[in-house]
Scaffold this motif. Structure first.
Motif, PDB file in Angstrom:
ATOM      1  N   THR A 205       0.831  -1.214   0.000  1.00 23.64           N
ATOM      2  CA  THR A 205       0.000   0.000   0.000  1.00 23.64           C
ATOM      3  C   THR A 205       0.856   1.250   0.000  1.00 23.64           C
ATOM      4  O   THR A 205       0.610   2.190  -0.770  1.00 23.64           O
ATOM      5  CB  THR A 205      -0.930   0.005   1.228  1.00 23.64           C
ATOM      6  N   LEU A 206       1.843   1.289   0.890  1.00 23.97           N
ATOM      7  CA  LEU A 206       2.790   2.406   0.961  1.00 23.97           C
ATOM      8  C   LEU A 206       4.206   1.846   0.822  1.00 23.97           C
ATOM      9  O   LEU A 206       4.610   0.990   1.615  1.00 23.97           O
ATOM     10  CB  LEU A 206       2.664   3.158   2.292  1.00 23.97           C
ATOM     11  N   SER A 207       4.927   2.331  -0.159  1.00 26.75           N
ATOM     12  CA  SER A 207       6.315   1.908  -0.308  1.00 26.75           C
ATOM     13  C   SER A 207       7.158   2.474   0.830  1.00 26.75           C
ATOM     14  O   SER A 207       6.701   3.339   1.594  1.00 26.75           O
ATOM     15  CB  SER A 207       6.863   2.370  -1.658  1.00 26.75           C
ATOM     16  N   ASP A 208       8.390   2.022   0.937  1.00 23.84           N
ATOM     17  CA  ASP A 208       9.277   2.534   1.975  1.00 23.84           C
ATOM     18  C   ASP A 208       9.517   4.031   1.801  1.00 23.84           C
ATOM     19  O   ASP A 208       9.621   4.772   2.789  1.00 23.84           O
ATOM     20  CB  ASP A 208      10.610   1.787   1.939  1.00 23.84           C
ATOM     21  N   GLU A 209       9.597   4.506   0.553  1.00 20.86           N
ATOM     22  CA  GLU A 209       9.788   5.932   0.293  1.00 20.86           C
ATOM     23  C   GLU A 209       8.551   6.727   0.712  1.00 20.86           C
ATOM     24  O   GLU A 209       8.659   7.813   1.306  1.00 20.86           O
ATOM     25  CB  GLU A 209      10.091   6.178  -1.185  1.00 20.86           C
ATOM     26  N   GLU A 210       7.371   6.191   0.422  1.00 23.26           N
ATOM     27  CA  GLU A 210       6.131   6.871   0.817  1.00 23.26           C
ATOM     28  C   GLU A 210       5.962   6.849   2.332  1.00 23.26           C
ATOM     29  O   GLU A 210       5.472   7.826   2.921  1.00 23.26           O
ATOM     30  CB  GLU A 210       4.943   6.209   0.128  1.00 23.26           C
ATOM     31  N   LEU A 211       6.353   5.756   2.953  1.00 19.73           N
ATOM     32  CA  LEU A 211       6.301   5.676   4.417  1.00 19.73           C
ATOM     33  C   LEU A 211       7.164   6.765   5.036  1.00 19.73           C
ATOM     34  O   LEU A 211       6.726   7.479   5.959  1.00 19.73           O
ATOM     35  CB  LEU A 211       6.767   4.299   4.875  1.00 19.73           C
ATOM     36  N   ALA A 212       8.386   6.927   4.533  1.00 18.50           N
ATOM     37  CA  ALA A 212       9.285   7.956   5.054  1.00 18.50           C
ATOM     38  C   ALA A 212       8.706   9.347   4.810  1.00 18.50           C
ATOM     39  O   ALA A 212       8.854  10.246   5.654  1.00 18.50           O
ATOM     40  CB  ALA A 212      10.658   7.830   4.405  1.00 18.50           C
ATOM     41  N   ALA A 213       8.027   9.545   3.682  1.00 15.76           N
ATOM     42  CA  ALA A 213       7.432  10.851   3.377  1.00 15.76           C
ATOM     43  C   ALA A 213       6.320  11.181   4.375  1.00 15.76           C
ATOM     44  O   ALA A 213       6.220  12.322   4.851  1.00 15.76           O
ATOM     45  CB  ALA A 213       6.889  10.846   1.951  1.00 15.76           C
ATOM     46  N   VAL A 214       5.485  10.206   4.702  1.00 19.52           N
ATOM     47  CA  VAL A 214       4.418  10.445   5.675  1.00 19.52           C
ATOM     48  C   VAL A 214       5.013  10.772   7.041  1.00 19.52           C
ATOM     49  O   VAL A 214       4.560  11.698   7.735  1.00 19.52           O
ATOM     50  CB  VAL A 214       3.485   9.215   5.775  1.00 19.52           C
ATOM     51  N   VAL A 215       6.026  10.019   7.444  1.00 23.22           N
ATOM     52  CA  VAL A 215       6.664  10.264   8.740  1.00 23.22           C
ATOM     53  C   VAL A 215       7.253  11.666   8.783  1.00 23.22           C
ATOM     54  O   VAL A 215       7.104  12.390   9.780  1.00 23.22           O
ATOM     55  CB  VAL A 215       7.750   9.213   9.017  1.00 23.22           C
ATOM     56  N   ARG A 216       7.893  12.086   7.706  1.00 20.93           N
ATOM     57  CA  ARG A 216       8.485  13.429   7.685  1.00 20.93           C
ATOM     58  C   ARG A 216       7.414  14.496   7.794  1.00 20.93           C
ATOM     59  O   ARG A 216       7.602  15.511   8.479  1.00 20.93           O
ATOM     60  CB  ARG A 216       9.300  13.625   6.401  1.00 20.93           C
ATOM     61  N   TYR A 217       6.268  14.284   7.147  1.00 23.49           N
ATOM     62  CA  TYR A 217       5.197  15.285   7.243  1.00 23.49           C
ATOM     63  C   TYR A 217       4.608  15.325   8.649  1.00 23.49           C
ATOM     64  O   TYR A 217       4.295  16.404   9.166  1.00 23.49           O
ATOM     65  CB  TYR A 217       4.093  14.979   6.233  1.00 23.49           C
ATOM     66  N   VAL A 218       4.471  14.169   9.298  1.00 26.99           N
ATOM     67  CA  VAL A 218       3.958  14.158  10.675  1.00 26.99           C
ATOM     68  C   VAL A 218       4.929  14.882  11.600  1.00 26.99           C
ATOM     69  O   VAL A 218       4.506  15.618  12.512  1.00 26.99           O
ATOM     70  CB  VAL A 218       3.718  12.712  11.146  1.00 26.99           C
ATOM     71  N   LEU A 219       6.212  14.729  11.363  1.00 27.47           N
ATOM     72  CA  LEU A 219       7.195  15.469  12.160  1.00 27.47           C
ATOM     73  C   LEU A 219       7.054  16.974  11.933  1.00 27.47           C
ATOM     74  O   LEU A 219       7.243  17.770  12.866  1.00 27.47           O
ATOM     75  CB  LEU A 219       8.607  15.011  11.812  1.00 27.47           C
ATOM     76  N   TYR A 220       6.706  17.363  10.713  1.00 31.29           N
ATOM     77  CA  TYR A 220       6.458  18.777  10.452  1.00 31.29           C
ATOM     78  C   TYR A 220       5.237  19.264  11.243  1.00 31.29           C
ATOM     79  O   TYR A 220       5.242  20.381  11.788  1.00 31.29           O
ATOM     80  CB  TYR A 220       6.232  19.003   8.959  1.00 31.29           C
ATOM     81  N   LEU A 221       4.188  18.426  11.318  1.00 26.71           N
ATOM     82  CA  LEU A 221       2.992  18.815  12.066  1.00 26.71           C
ATOM     83  C   LEU A 221       3.290  19.014  13.555  1.00 26.71           C
ATOM     84  O   LEU A 221       2.582  19.752  14.240  1.00 26.71           O
ATOM     85  CB  LEU A 221       1.899  17.754  11.916  1.00 26.71           C
TER      86      LEU A 221
END
Length: 266
Positions: A205-221
């Motif tokens: 569903t989410l590749s490793d790159e997409e997983l890292a992108a979501v995590v980075r955005y949550v850290l921004y939040l």
């Protein structure tokens, strides 16, 4: 002499009973404290704190689920221990995030030992946040996460799922966790394993790159760049409007009252 022997024995027994008469009996208590040192510290900790509910080989018991099926694996074990959701004081207690019971090295030992059960779940994610695309993470978060955790990551009550028993009686609604204090690894582990009522987002569903992108955005939040003034906790425009009405109109009313008082004095 034969007649004297029973009398002496009876006197000795009576004296022994009197010696214990003045002592208060102490209830039996389970021993607690650090796990005994051995070549397998993870095994010692698991057998002491986890096996009673989850079984000596993670097979599960009537008091707790197994640790070898579904998404159970190093990632989920690490997530429940680092977020303080495990261990529980009672099998009937609900899992809640809290301070972890174990030190990081103890958690690593338990994860290593439990992995030996042959768990099928995912490994602890390895993230490359430096190259992650935060804009892709924003899109994925809005599509998959914001409905439960809100657009600001503050969490909220869930309409789906059965209410959980509340301590002391009654029912407690399911709550999507506030993400503002979550670590990158905890966020990634929750996405991959789906703890509680959260859905599982596997690598298909989410590749490793997409997983890292979501995590980075949550850290921004967790520390956003608010250029529009006071964020108000990021809980939405209704509350922000209420701030304006209460503070703005309240200040005007105080000012009007102050002017009227000065006029009357004059």
């Amino acid at each position: 002499m034969k007649a004297v022997a029973p009398v002496v024995m009876a006197f000795a027994l009576a004296a022994g009973a009197c010696a214990y008469a003045g002592q208060e009996p102490e209830p039996y208590r389970l021993r607690s404290g650090p796990a005994p040192s051995s070549a397998e510290p993870g095994r010692d900790l698991y057998m002491r704190d986890c096996a009673w509910c989850h079984g000596n080989e993670g097979q599960g018991t009537s008091r707790g689920p197994d640790l070898v099926s579904g998404t159970n694996g190093p990632a989920l074990t690490h997530f429940t221990l680092t977020t303080g959701r495990m261990p529980l004081d009672s099998p009937d207690e609900r899992m809640r995030p809290s301070e972890p019971v174990y030190a990081p090295e103890q958690i690593a030992d338990i994860v290593e030992f439990v992995t030996g059960f042959g768990q099928a779940g995912p490994e602890i994610p390895v993230l490359s946040l430096e190259t992650a695309d935060i804009h892709v993470g924003q899109e994925l978060y809005q599509e998959n996460c914001a409905a439960c955790h809100s657009t600001s990551g503050i969490g909220g009550a869930l309409a789906s799922g059965d209410p959980q028993p509340r301590d002391g009686g009654g029912a407690e609604p399911n709550i999507a966790t506030d993400l503002h204090s979550a670590t990158p690894i905890e966020i990634a582990e929750a996405i991959r394993t789906g703890p509680g009522t959260m859905p599982v987002f596997g690598s298909e569903t989410l590749s490793d790159e997409e997983l890292a992108a979501v995590v980075r955005y949550v850290l921004y939040l967790q520390n956003p760049d608010n250029r529009g003034g006071l964020p108000g906790g990021g809980i939405g425009p209704v509350a922000e409007g209420a701030y304006g009405w209460i503070i703005g109109l309240g200040a005007l009313l105080v000012f009007i009252r102050w002017i009227g008082t000065k006029t009357e004095d004059a």
